[in-house]
Design an enzyme around this catalytic site. Sequence first.
Site, PDB file in Angstrom:
ATOM      1  N   ASP A   9       0.767  -1.246   0.000  1.00 41.44           N
ATOM      2  CA  ASP A   9       0.000   0.000   0.000  1.00 41.44           C
ATOM      3  C   ASP A   9       0.802   1.304   0.000  1.00 41.44           C
ATOM      4  OD1 ASP A   9      -1.571  -2.188   0.500  1.00 41.44           O
ATOM      5  OD2 ASP A   9      -2.863  -1.186   1.946  1.00 41.44           O
TER       6      ASP A   9
ATOM      7  N   GLU B 186       1.396  -8.966  11.741  1.00 40.68           N
ATOM      8  CA  GLU B 186       1.150  -8.636  10.335  1.00 40.68           C
ATOM      9  C   GLU B 186       2.486  -8.446   9.608  1.00 40.68           C
ATOM     10  OE1 GLU B 186      -1.285  -5.155   9.895  1.00 40.68           O
ATOM     11  OE2 GLU B 186      -1.506  -5.408   7.727  1.00 40.68           O
TER      12      GLU B 186
HETATM   13  C1  GLC Z   1      -2.983  -4.404   4.005  1.00 35.28           C
HETATM   14  C2  GLC Z   1      -1.871  -4.919   3.097  1.00 35.28           C
HETATM   15  C3  GLC Z   1      -2.496  -5.747   1.976  1.00 35.28           C
HETATM   16  C4  GLC Z   1      -3.344  -6.853   2.575  1.00 35.28           C
HETATM   17  C5  GLC Z   1      -4.369  -6.312   3.561  1.00 35.28           C
HETATM   18  C6  GLC Z   1      -5.082  -7.407   4.361  1.00 35.28           C
HETATM   19  O1  GLC Z   1      -3.822  -3.522   3.348  1.00 35.28           O
HETATM   20  O2  GLC Z   1      -1.121  -3.876   2.589  1.00 35.28           O
HETATM   21  O3  GLC Z   1      -1.490  -6.282   1.165  1.00 35.28           O
HETATM   22  O4  GLC Z   1      -3.990  -7.575   1.566  1.00 35.28           O
HETATM   23  O5  GLC Z   1      -3.737  -5.490   4.510  1.00 35.28           O
HETATM   24  O6  GLC Z   1      -4.159  -8.220   5.030  1.00 35.28           O
END
Ligand code: GLC
Length: 434
Positions: free
Chosen positions: A175, A404
């Site tokens: 992102d 994460e």
């Molecule tokens: C964030 C990450 C993306 C992922 C999402 C859910 O937005 O950047 O890559 O798919 O989280 O985990």
Amino acid sequence: MNTMTSSTNSKTHRGEVYQRATEILELNDRGHYTVPTHGLYPFQWNWDSCLVAIGQQQLDESRAWTELNTLFDHQWDDGMVPHIIFHEHDDGYFPGPNVWGTGRRVPTTGITQPAVAGFAAALLYERATDKSLASNQARALLTRIDRWHEWFYRCRDPQNTGLVAVIHPWETGRDNSVDWDKALAAVPTADLQPYQRRDLEHADASHRPTMAQYDGYISLVQHFRSLAWNNEVLHDASPFQMVDPGFNAILIRSCSDIATLATQLGEMDIASRNRERAAAGLLAMESLWSDSHQQYVCFDRVAGQLVDSSSVAGLLATFADIPEQRMQKLALRIETLAASANYLVPSHDLADERYDGTRYWRGPVWLIINYMIANGLKRGGYDAIVESIEKDSLKLIDESGFAEYYDPMTGEPCGGSTFTWTAAMVMEFIKKPG
Ligand code: GLC
């Protein structure tokens, strides 16, 4: 021998870690789809689901196919597979269905995410023990995945270059990467409607994108919405068009993997179409090579130039069948990063002043990225680096839990916790202990 290390590596310990990973998958399982983590991400995300299905297969093959089927049940008529499916109402997330306004019966966003599905479906098929279930499931999915690939090259490569562009940073899954800084700053924000972020209620602000970046993200969403999410016009109308080497490598790998799968299932037209897409993509990847960075970099289609930023997107190219001499160079890059970081693979080069070890995609280590890079390098025979990547990944879990993402220097856990795809990747690294 260091007793700590030996106990950390012991079979019992590995078994416990594996067990904990399976519990996280169950915790976040909503029956026919899995949420990335509760709170921060309460819906179904596209590439999360595909990578999670790979881990799920180790527990329950049928459940793994369901994960992919649920995702493709929400494929758009034009072939796009959305990045989020809002199965249930949840006020805690921004931008929710009302902001996207895509008009779908079950609301979805209007953008997509990396095309991991082809890779995942082919892998599920290859490893399946229930071959008759796998043949039926794979055959049905094959047509849908092929339609998605067709959509990509039709709508996101209108000039037929062999490479697709993303029109929003969130499509890449990385992102707030440094890769987007310049292009995102050039996105017009004058017409931006007021909005309220919700992510900072669930995660530390210093781990998340800045307000200026958010203004760019939401301006793009509002612009596409004003164009009624018509994919025939969005690419050319977008002030953000980025060709990402990692995103393309994943798509190319998925094309070649479903070509193999289609051949096995006797679907020769699907096989040849996808083989051609992969071949054209691989040839065009060379245009993203940067001699100064010694890796692939993004190409900004609006500015007409390569982006001066050495992010992990360029290293993700190992996931596709890139030429041997390029694979060697990328392996060298990872060795260099290993000399400066305590944990592989940082999402941005530590030597770059824009690197930030705790902020989302501007430095931290992500296990899904480690998995895909390691998968590609393994196919190329780079066993020693693969071993280092896997070892560092499991060390992060031991020291910091199923986060994460992680700081590549301190190993600090960042973002959300009890994270599904992190758990699924751990299951892949460990494999079911016997
Ligand atoms: C964030 C990450 C993306 C992922 C999402 C859910 O937005 O950047 O890559 O798919 O989280 O985990």
